[in-house]
Motif scaffolding. Structure first.
Motif, short mmCIF file in Angstrom:
data_model
loop_
_atom_site.label_atom_id
_atom_site.label_comp_id
_atom_site.label_asym_id
_atom_site.label_seq_id
_atom_site.Cartn_x
_atom_site.Cartn_y
_atom_site.Cartn_z
N THR A 5 -74.20 87.15 -59.18
CA THR A 5 -72.83 88.15 -58.59
C THR A 5 -71.90 87.07 -57.96
N ALA A 6 -72.69 86.28 -57.23
CA ALA A 6 -71.66 85.20 -56.35
C ALA A 6 -70.68 84.34 -57.40
N LEU A 7 -71.45 83.72 -58.36
CA LEU A 7 -70.79 83.18 -59.53
C LEU A 7 -69.70 83.89 -60.28
N PHE A 8 -70.17 84.97 -60.77
CA PHE A 8 -69.03 85.90 -61.40
C PHE A 8 -67.79 86.48 -60.60
N SER A 9 -68.05 86.59 -59.25
CA SER A 9 -67.15 87.04 -58.66
C SER A 9 -66.22 85.74 -57.84
N CYS A 10 -66.67 84.51 -58.16
CA CYS A 10 -66.07 83.37 -57.60
C CYS A 10 -66.12 83.27 -56.14
N SER A 11 -67.08 83.50 -55.51
CA SER A 11 -67.42 83.77 -54.32
C SER A 11 -67.71 82.26 -53.62
N ASP A 12 -67.20 81.88 -52.67
CA ASP A 12 -67.45 80.66 -52.18
C ASP A 12 -68.52 80.90 -50.97
N ARG A 13 -68.54 82.14 -50.39
CA ARG A 13 -69.33 82.43 -49.30
C ARG A 13 -69.84 83.81 -49.60
N VAL A 14 -70.97 84.06 -48.97
CA VAL A 14 -71.88 85.32 -49.09
C VAL A 14 -72.38 85.80 -47.83
N VAL A 15 -72.25 87.10 -47.83
CA VAL A 15 -72.93 87.67 -46.70
C VAL A 15 -73.83 89.05 -47.28
N LEU A 16 -75.09 88.93 -47.06
CA LEU A 16 -76.02 90.16 -47.63
C LEU A 16 -76.07 90.94 -46.32
N VAL A 17 -76.12 92.27 -46.60
CA VAL A 17 -76.39 93.28 -45.90
C VAL A 17 -77.20 94.40 -46.32
N HIS A 18 -78.59 94.75 -45.53
CA HIS A 18 -79.08 96.03 -46.03
C HIS A 18 -79.83 96.57 -44.89
N ASN A 19 -80.08 97.95 -45.06
CA ASN A 19 -80.24 98.88 -44.24
C ASN A 19 -81.81 99.11 -43.95
N HIS A 20 -82.45 99.51 -42.77
CA HIS A 20 -83.56 99.78 -42.57
C HIS A 20 -83.61 101.19 -42.20
N PRO A 21 -84.08 102.05 -43.16
CA PRO A 21 -84.26 103.56 -42.69
C PRO A 21 -85.27 103.70 -41.39
N SER A 22 -86.13 103.03 -41.12
CA SER A 22 -86.92 103.07 -40.10
C SER A 22 -86.18 103.01 -38.69
N ASN A 23 -85.05 102.40 -38.63
CA ASN A 23 -84.43 102.14 -37.52
C ASN A 23 -84.94 101.01 -36.81
N SER A 24 -85.90 100.09 -37.29
CA SER A 24 -86.26 99.06 -36.87
C SER A 24 -85.46 97.86 -37.37
N ILE A 25 -84.87 96.75 -36.21
CA ILE A 25 -84.04 95.97 -36.78
C ILE A 25 -85.07 94.41 -36.94
N GLU A 26 -86.29 94.75 -36.86
CA GLU A 26 -87.09 93.54 -36.94
C GLU A 26 -87.09 93.17 -38.36
N PRO A 27 -86.76 91.89 -38.97
CA PRO A 27 -86.74 91.51 -40.30
C PRO A 27 -88.20 91.38 -40.73
N SER A 28 -88.40 91.75 -42.00
CA SER A 28 -89.84 91.94 -42.78
C SER A 28 -90.11 90.45 -43.26
N LYS A 29 -91.14 90.00 -43.60
CA LYS A 29 -91.44 88.74 -44.23
C LYS A 29 -90.67 88.71 -45.71
N LEU A 30 -90.62 89.65 -46.27
CA LEU A 30 -90.06 89.94 -47.50
C LEU A 30 -88.31 89.45 -47.23
N ASP A 31 -87.73 90.11 -46.14
CA ASP A 31 -86.32 89.89 -45.72
C ASP A 31 -86.11 88.55 -45.60
N ILE A 32 -86.97 87.71 -44.83
CA ILE A 32 -87.00 86.40 -44.62
C ILE A 32 -87.02 85.60 -45.90
#
Length: 191
Positions: free
Chosen positions: A81-108
């Motif tokens: 997606t970064a290459l096809f959109s010619c992005s120089d910089r990327v931000v990823l955002v995802h939600n946690h429905p549990s309302n915990s802002i603690e990153p999981s091991k998979l997130d990291i």
């Protein structure tokens, strides 16, 4: 002396958003309507936000929708997606429905792998943000973009890409040197 130069000009990809958005920090990301839309979602959504060098948003894409506790994404989808959109910089955002802002091991892990692969293509991962209904957490601010990451396959890939780029540049130099010699020969013939 006639020099024919063929230039191939690659245009920027079209923006897939209607508004002009400039990002100066995490709070700007939180104001994007697509980010606001996933904050209350009952399933995890992973958003890709692609920016140019001036931090202008060029692309916002949903890369994955998961369950109430995880979204599984292949890192190559982030890079593609970064290459096809010619992005120089990327931000990823995802939600946690549990309302915990603690990153999981998979997130990291996904963040670290994506960061390393994007680096190989000279694309900067600015942040990975976890959002809930009321809060958010920045993996950059938590120093988790590259946390305890050591993967020989990715290290070898980076080295392989550098070798490939060196070969490509050497071939270009050889072609340019040949053209210079041809032009010098043509000049000698004219004299």
């Amino acid at each position: 002396m006639n020099l024919n130069i063929n230039l191939e000009i690659l245009d920027k990809s079209e923006k897939n958003i209607s508004d002009d958005i400039k990002v100066t920090g995490t709070t700007d990301i939180m104001e994007i309507k697509e980010v606001k839309a996933i904050r209350n979602a009952v399933r995890e959504h992973l958003l890709f936000i692609g920016l140019d060098r001036g931090n202008n948003v060029r692309n916002i894409s949903v890369l994955g929708i998961g369950s109430s506790c995880a979204v599984v994404i292949d890192s190559k989808d982030i890079v593609r997606t970064a290459l096809f959109s010619c992005s120089d910089r990327v931000v990823l955002v995802h939600n946690h429905p549990s309302n915990s802002i603690e990153p999981s091991k998979l997130d990291i892990h996904v963040t670290s792998v994506a960061n390393k692969i994007l680096e190989a293509f000279n694309i900067e991962l600015l942040d990975h943000i976890i959002v809930t209904e009321r809060e958010y957490a920045s993996l950059r601010k938590l120093n988790l973009l590259d946390k305890n990451f050591d993967d020989k396959k990715l290290e070898n890939m980076s080295k392989g890409l550098l070798i490939e780029e060196n070969i490509r540049l050497k071939n270009q130099i050889e072609k340019l040197e040949e053209k210079i010699k041809e032009n010098e020969f043509d000049l000698e013939m004219e004299v």
